[in-house]
Design an enzyme around this catalytic site. Structure first.
Site, PDB file in Angstrom:
ATOM      1  N   HIS A  55       0.834  -1.203   0.000  1.00 27.46           N
ATOM      2  CA  HIS A  55       0.000   0.000   0.000  1.00 27.46           C
ATOM      3  C   HIS A  55       0.874   1.260   0.000  1.00 27.46           C
ATOM      4  O   HIS A  55       2.033   1.230   0.427  1.00 27.46           O
ATOM      5  CB  HIS A  55      -0.943  -0.013   1.198  1.00 27.46           C
ATOM      6  CG  HIS A  55      -2.042  -1.024   1.053  1.00 27.46           C
ATOM      7  ND1 HIS A  55      -3.168  -1.034   1.833  1.00 27.46           N
ATOM      8  CD2 HIS A  55      -2.179  -2.061   0.164  1.00 27.46           C
ATOM      9  CE1 HIS A  55      -3.962  -2.034   1.447  1.00 27.46           C
ATOM     10  NE2 HIS A  55      -3.372  -2.671   0.450  1.00 27.46           N
TER      11      HIS A  55
ATOM     12  N   GLU B 117       0.827   3.910   1.781  1.00 23.90           N
ATOM     13  CA  GLU B 117       1.271   4.369   3.110  1.00 23.90           C
ATOM     14  C   GLU B 117       2.466   3.541   3.583  1.00 23.90           C
ATOM     15  O   GLU B 117       3.428   4.077   4.140  1.00 23.90           O
ATOM     16  CB  GLU B 117       0.138   4.230   4.144  1.00 23.90           C
ATOM     17  CG  GLU B 117      -1.121   4.989   3.800  1.00 23.90           C
ATOM     18  CD  GLU B 117      -2.139   4.155   3.016  1.00 23.90           C
ATOM     19  OE1 GLU B 117      -1.740   3.463   2.058  1.00 23.90           O
ATOM     20  OE2 GLU B 117      -3.316   4.210   3.359  1.00 23.90           O
TER      21      GLU B 117
ATOM     22  N   CYS C 182      -6.165   1.656   5.326  1.00 26.94           N
ATOM     23  CA  CYS C 182      -6.783   0.399   5.764  1.00 26.94           C
ATOM     24  C   CYS C 182      -6.250   0.048   7.161  1.00 26.94           C
ATOM     25  O   CYS C 182      -5.362   0.728   7.685  1.00 26.94           O
ATOM     26  CB  CYS C 182      -6.457  -0.719   4.770  1.00 26.94           C
ATOM     27  SG  CYS C 182      -4.739  -1.277   4.882  1.00 26.94           S
TER      28      CYS C 182
ATOM     29  N   CYS D 187      -2.404  -0.559   7.300  1.00 23.29           N
ATOM     30  CA  CYS D 187      -1.634   0.690   7.227  1.00 23.29           C
ATOM     31  C   CYS D 187      -1.810   1.503   8.505  1.00 23.29           C
ATOM     32  O   CYS D 187      -0.866   2.170   8.949  1.00 23.29           O
ATOM     33  CB  CYS D 187      -2.034   1.502   5.998  1.00 23.29           C
ATOM     34  SG  CYS D 187      -1.480   0.724   4.471  1.00 23.29           S
TER      35      CYS D 187
HETATM   36  N1  LIG Z   1      -5.249   3.171   1.976  1.00 24.14           N
HETATM   37  C1  LIG Z   1      -4.984   2.379   0.909  1.00 24.14           C
HETATM   38  C2  LIG Z   1      -5.940   1.504   0.436  1.00 24.14           C
HETATM   39  C3  LIG Z   1      -5.651   0.744  -0.663  1.00 24.14           C
HETATM   40  N2  LIG Z   1      -4.450   0.848  -1.252  1.00 24.14           N
HETATM   41  C4  LIG Z   1      -4.186   0.105  -2.476  1.00 24.14           C
HETATM   42  C5  LIG Z   1      -4.231  -1.359  -2.482  1.00 24.14           C
HETATM   43  C6  LIG Z   1      -4.713  -1.673  -3.879  1.00 24.14           C
HETATM   44  O1  LIG Z   1      -3.639  -1.598  -4.813  1.00 24.14           O
HETATM   45  C7  LIG Z   1      -5.687  -0.542  -4.163  1.00 24.14           C
HETATM   46  C8  LIG Z   1      -7.111  -0.838  -3.749  1.00 24.14           C
HETATM   47  O2  LIG Z   1      -7.672  -1.591  -4.758  1.00 24.14           O
HETATM   48  P1  LIG Z   1      -9.265  -1.711  -4.990  1.00 24.14           P
HETATM   49  O3  LIG Z   1      -9.765  -2.701  -3.983  1.00 24.14           O
HETATM   50  O4  LIG Z   1      -9.861  -0.335  -4.788  1.00 24.14           O
HETATM   51  O5  LIG Z   1      -9.370  -2.188  -6.405  1.00 24.14           O
HETATM   52  O6  LIG Z   1      -5.204   0.529  -3.381  1.00 24.14           O
HETATM   53  C9  LIG Z   1      -3.507   1.717  -0.773  1.00 24.14           C
HETATM   54  O7  LIG Z   1      -2.395   1.842  -1.328  1.00 24.14           O
HETATM   55  N3  LIG Z   1      -3.780   2.447   0.326  1.00 24.14           N
HETATM   56 ZN   LIG Z   2      -3.336  -0.144   3.615  1.00 25.00          ZN
END
Ligand SMILES: Nc1ccn([C@H]2C[C@H](O)[C@@H](COP(=O)(O)O)O2)c(=O)n1
Ligand SMILES: [Zn+2]
Length: 164
Positions: free
Chosen positions: A78, A80, A103, A106
């Protein structure tokens, strides 16, 4: 001559850098960027979502559906996490600007790193178990979070040398 009036606020500047970092992401669905600043408003780290170093974008899946191992979820780092790992060691009292609300995984890393404030743009997963767990952890640890309401919805960047 008077100073410009439409310059970026600090929040717009740092969120702009977070969003620009997200443009490095190869995730076809959600591109997330993050930018960490210290108490002196100095940038100390940045990152975006992607597979770990050495793990090929051609080998690992970007899908969202199917068996767990057929999706990106167990493999992707992610934004973060990457921003924290890319930053200087001591993040005590730092602020993280991030496009998407962190999430629960994170949130744990943010708390442990010493970051005390989160500024985010979207909370599109509000109400999911991960999102609720994240807020429970952040509230308990006293990490503040604020949604950025930007004055302007677009920041245009041109790489045309003639416009500098
Ligand atoms: N706070 C976050 C939440 C999600 N991510 C990333 C992880 C995945 O690459 C994407 C989420 O995918 P989705 O379920 O929307 O198709 O975003 C993050 O970096 N930071
Ligand atoms: Zn996360």
């Amino acid at each position: 001559m008077n100073k410009r009036e439409d310059y970026l606020s600090w929040d717009e500047y740092f969120m702009g850098i977070a969003v620009l970092s997200g443009q490095r992401s190869k995730d076809p669905s959600t591109q997330v960027g993050a930018c960490i600043i210290n108490e002196d408003k100095k940038i100390v780290g940045a990152g975006y979502n992607g597979f770990p170093k050495g793990c090929s974008d051609e080998e690992f899946p970007w899908g969202r559906e199917g068996g767990f191992l057929e999706t990106k979820y167990p493999f992707v780092m992610h934004a973060e996490q990457n921003a924290i790992l890319n930053s200087i060691k001591n993040l005590k009292n730092c602020t993280i600007y991030v496009g998407l609300f962190p999430c629960h995984e994170c949130a744990k890393s943010i708390i442990q790193s010493g970051i005390k404030k989160i500024v985010y743009l979207s909370d599109k997963y509000n109400g999911t178990d991960s999102n609720r767990a994240s807020k429970m952890l952040l509230d308990s640890a006293g990490v503040k979070y604020t949604k950025l309401i930007p004055r302007k919805m677009e920041i245009c960047i041109s790489l045309d040398e003639n416009l500098i």
